[in-house]
Write a protein that holds these residues in place. Structure first.
Motif, PDB file in Angstrom:
ATOM      1  N   LEU A 136      38.844  22.776  15.012  1.00  0.00           N
ATOM      2  CA  LEU A 136      38.218  22.629  13.698  1.00  0.00           C
ATOM      3  C   LEU A 136      36.864  21.976  13.901  1.00  0.00           C
ATOM      4  O   LEU A 136      36.673  21.202  14.852  1.00  0.00           O
ATOM      5  CB  LEU A 136      39.056  21.747  12.765  1.00  0.00           C
ATOM      6  CG  LEU A 136      40.224  22.355  12.006  1.00  0.00           C
ATOM      7  CD1 LEU A 136      40.974  21.259  11.252  1.00  0.00           C
ATOM      8  CD2 LEU A 136      39.777  23.443  11.061  1.00  0.00           C
TER       9      LEU A 136
ATOM     10  N   GLY B 201      41.480  21.165   7.335  1.00  0.00           N
ATOM     11  CA  GLY B 201      42.418  22.239   7.041  1.00  0.00           C
ATOM     12  C   GLY B 201      43.706  22.090   7.801  1.00  0.00           C
ATOM     13  O   GLY B 201      43.946  21.077   8.469  1.00  0.00           O
ATOM     14  N   LEU B 202      44.532  23.120   7.705  1.00  0.00           N
ATOM     15  CA  LEU B 202      45.820  23.177   8.401  1.00  0.00           C
ATOM     16  C   LEU B 202      45.681  24.115   9.585  1.00  0.00           C
ATOM     17  O   LEU B 202      45.320  25.289   9.407  1.00  0.00           O
ATOM     18  CB  LEU B 202      46.903  23.678   7.444  1.00  0.00           C
ATOM     19  CG  LEU B 202      48.264  24.001   8.052  1.00  0.00           C
ATOM     20  CD1 LEU B 202      48.901  22.754   8.665  1.00  0.00           C
ATOM     21  CD2 LEU B 202      49.185  24.609   7.003  1.00  0.00           C
ATOM     22  N   VAL B 203      45.945  23.596  10.774  1.00  0.00           N
ATOM     23  CA  VAL B 203      45.847  24.398  11.986  1.00  0.00           C
ATOM     24  C   VAL B 203      47.069  24.157  12.856  1.00  0.00           C
ATOM     25  O   VAL B 203      47.828  23.213  12.632  1.00  0.00           O
ATOM     26  CB  VAL B 203      44.569  24.083  12.786  1.00  0.00           C
ATOM     27  CG1 VAL B 203      43.324  24.433  11.991  1.00  0.00           C
ATOM     28  CG2 VAL B 203      44.550  22.625  13.225  1.00  0.00           C
TER      29      VAL B 203
ATOM     30  N   SER C  45      33.497  17.852   5.041  1.00  0.00           N
ATOM     31  CA  SER C  45      34.063  19.182   4.820  1.00  0.00           C
ATOM     32  C   SER C  45      34.567  19.728   6.151  1.00  0.00           C
ATOM     33  O   SER C  45      34.244  19.199   7.222  1.00  0.00           O
ATOM     34  CB  SER C  45      33.022  20.122   4.224  1.00  0.00           C
ATOM     35  OG  SER C  45      31.931  20.290   5.108  1.00  0.00           O
TER      36      SER C  45
ATOM     37  N   THR D 281      38.352  14.168   4.455  1.00  0.00           N
ATOM     38  CA  THR D 281      38.845  15.538   4.485  1.00  0.00           C
ATOM     39  C   THR D 281      40.131  15.572   5.301  1.00  0.00           C
ATOM     40  O   THR D 281      40.224  14.949   6.358  1.00  0.00           O
ATOM     41  CB  THR D 281      37.786  16.506   5.065  1.00  0.00           C
ATOM     42  OG1 THR D 281      38.255  17.852   4.978  1.00  0.00           O
ATOM     43  CG2 THR D 281      37.430  16.196   6.508  1.00  0.00           C
ATOM     44  N   GLN D 282      41.130  16.273   4.781  1.00  0.00           N
ATOM     45  CA  GLN D 282      42.452  16.270   5.415  1.00  0.00           C
ATOM     46  C   GLN D 282      42.477  17.240   6.594  1.00  0.00           C
ATOM     47  O   GLN D 282      42.084  18.404   6.460  1.00  0.00           O
ATOM     48  CB  GLN D 282      43.518  16.678   4.402  1.00  0.00           C
ATOM     49  CG  GLN D 282      44.920  16.791   4.985  1.00  0.00           C
ATOM     50  CD  GLN D 282      45.519  15.449   5.351  1.00  0.00           C
ATOM     51  OE1 GLN D 282      45.495  14.512   4.561  1.00  0.00           O
ATOM     52  NE2 GLN D 282      46.079  15.338   6.555  1.00  0.00           N
ATOM     53  N   VAL D 283      42.978  16.757   7.706  1.00  0.00           N
ATOM     54  CA  VAL D 283      43.242  17.590   8.885  1.00  0.00           C
ATOM     55  C   VAL D 283      44.732  17.505   9.178  1.00  0.00           C
ATOM     56  O   VAL D 283      45.268  16.413   9.371  1.00  0.00           O
ATOM     57  CB  VAL D 283      42.425  17.125  10.101  1.00  0.00           C
ATOM     58  CG1 VAL D 283      42.859  17.868  11.360  1.00  0.00           C
ATOM     59  CG2 VAL D 283      40.939  17.320   9.846  1.00  0.00           C
TER      60      VAL D 283
END
Length: 124
Positions: free
Chosen positions: A18, A10-12, A7, A118-120
């Motif tokens: 993160l 996200g998009l940063v 977990s 989890t996508q970064v």
């Protein structure tokens, strides 16, 4: 059934931070060495970092050294990956993996248990 769950993705924007977490169900992570890997579109899965069972030894790929920090708390389950100064080239799906050995390993084939990832995404 032994399961790992990542977990925190996200998009940063470039330069942001993160913190990813790897948690387990069905077993205690205290007895497993944990690795983080990532896979970008069209590329092979690559090793990012690993931490031994005690938490006393950690290793990092050159691409993330000095920016990422792996840690574990053997009282609570999660293993964390703190990612600072993120770059667009860090964009990938990040996976945690476990193996029942004491020492740290960068070899993807030696890990038995994997999370779903989890996508970064790092983009301006």
């Amino acid at each position: 059934q032994l399961q790992l769950v990542e977990s925190g993705g996200g998009l940063v924007q470039p330069g942001d931070s993160l913190r990813l977490s790897c948690d387990a169900s069905g077993f205690s992570m205290n007895y497993y060495q944990i690795g983080w890997f990532r896979q970008a579109p069209g590329k092979a899965r690559e090793w990012v970092s690993c931490i031994d069972i005690s938490g006393g030894m950690a290793m990092y790929a050159d691409a993330v050294k000095g920016r990422f920090t792996i840690s574990r708390d053997n009282i609570k389950n999660p293993v964390s990956l703190q990612m600072n100064s993120l770059k667009p080239e860090d964009t990938a799906i990040y996976y945690c993996a476990a193996r029942a050995f004491v020492g740290c390993s960068a070899n993807v084939s030696t890990y038995r248990y994997w999370g779903q990832g989890t996508q970064v995404t790092v983009s301006s």
